[in-house]
Scaffold this active site. Structure first.
Site, PDB file in Angstrom:
ATOM      1  CG  ASP A  57      -1.998  29.741 -13.940  1.00 34.40           C
ATOM      2  OD1 ASP A  57      -0.770  29.845 -14.118  1.00 34.40           O
ATOM      3  OD2 ASP A  57      -2.564  30.104 -12.901  1.00 34.40           O
TER       4      ASP A  57
ATOM      5  CB  CYS B 146     -26.069  25.701  -4.002  1.00 30.98           C
ATOM      6  SG  CYS B 146     -24.989  26.754  -3.000  1.00 30.98           S
TER       7      CYS B 146
ATOM      8  CB  CYS C  91     -20.504  31.173  -5.630  1.00 34.48           C
ATOM      9  SG  CYS C  91     -21.413  30.469  -7.021  1.00 34.48           S
TER      10      CYS C  91
ATOM     11  CB  CYS D 234     -20.122  37.769  -5.789  1.00 27.52           C
ATOM     12  SG  CYS D 234     -18.918  38.767  -6.701  1.00 27.52           S
TER      13      CYS D 234
ATOM     14  CB  CYS E 143     -17.077  32.684  -5.039  1.00 20.62           C
ATOM     15  SG  CYS E 143     -15.526  32.373  -5.900  1.00 20.62           S
TER      16      CYS E 143
END
Length: 308
Positions: free
Chosen positions: A124, A183, A186, A190, A237
């Protein structure tokens, strides 16, 4: 060169799944540009500078690109007690070492077992939309929290890739379809409302961005008053995602990082840091993920929880 993997080697290197693609262009590149234009990157300026143009194609960073193998390296879902201050699980994995160094060595070992031709390792830190690359390799779908989710391994994994200057006789998996359905856990859980219905993360509101990327003493995001335990990164999350519920939890590792931060109040840790120099903090946490935020950044995180 080998067109087949030594699966035992992959297992030894911590790979839990892998995929193959010969597509160099990112599918979600326009959405990424839209995200930048909506000014949702916050402090993540490395995602908005001139390197953003390179993320459209892998050939921008490796002109010889012909194919890529993408690997998932899982990390534990650690079990914290309700009174623990919490550090993101990835930062406590790999012996609490910075995963960039660990995975780079593992990917190099894998690459050198496959070819003598030119290759490039991608983590990354490279200007690559790595979740998009993993999606192109058939390893998962983009969850509503914007993380890549795999049917078997949930989202508790890190992505590492090897770009090759040759193709391999490997099957190409179909793109994974969305399995989030209706769903919205998350989004709902938060604390800082950083996740939008359109699967977009506003980094300016994100707990991870604030606790890792903000190195100075700055005010926390709006609604941060409801944050009670996250002092470095955030797994909320992930913790509430049904695709992670089947993953086993592990006890926290016993090492110098957990010894310093866990089973202590924020005020007690803050007192220790107040007596410590910036140089000493760097020395103690050198080679770990926690070195990134620095002593001043960690003090800022603790004060935000204590509500100074």
């Amino acid at each position: 060169m080998s067109d087949s993997f030594d699966l035992e080697l992959l297992k030894q290197q911590g790979v839990v799944d892998f995929g193959y693609t010969e597509e160099d262009r990112a599918i979600s590149y326009q959405k990424y540009l839209d995200w930048i234009n909506q000014e949702k990157a916050g402090k993540l300026t490395y995602l908005t500078d001139e390197r953003s143009l390179k993320r459209e194609s892998l050939k921008s960073i490796f002109p010889e690109f012909k194919s890529a193998f993408v690997f998932l390296f899982n990390y534990p879902k650690f079990e914290f007690s309700k009174d623990d201050l919490k550090i993101a699980s990835y930062a406590l994995s790999f012996g609490s070492k910075d995963y960039h160094f660990v995975l780079k060595d593992r990917l190099k070992t894998i690459a050198e077992s496959m070819t003598e031709k030119e290759y490039k390792i991608s983590l990354d830190v490279e200007p690559v939309l790595e979740r998009d690359l993993a999606h192109r390799a058939g390893l998962g779908w983009f969850g509503k929290n914007s993380m890549l989710i795999n049917k078997t391994h949930g989202s508790y994994f890190l992505i590492g890739s090897i770009l090759f200057s040759q193709t391999f006789n490997q099957p190409i998996k179909n793109l994974e379809t969305d399995h989030c359905g209706n769903c919205t856990k998350c989004i709902d859980f938060c604390p800082t409302d950083a996740i939008s219905e359109d699967r977009t993360l506003d980094a300016k509101k994100c707990i991870s961005t604030y606790t890792i990327e903000e190195f100075k003493d700055v005010a926390p995001p709006v609604s941060y008053d409801s944050v009670t335990s996250e002092i470095f990164g955030c797994d909320i999350c992930q913790e509430v995602c049904p695709w992670n519920h089947k993953l086993p939890t592990q006890q926290l590792p016993e090492n110098f990082v957990t010894a310093f931060f866990l089973n202590k109040s924020a005020k007690k840790i803050l007192s220790k840091l107040d007596k410590m120099s910036n140089r000493e903090y760097k020395r103690i946490f050198y080679g770990t993920a926690l070195a990134r935020t620095g002593r001043i950044g960690m003090i800022k995180n603790l004060k935000a929880l204590i509500k100074f």
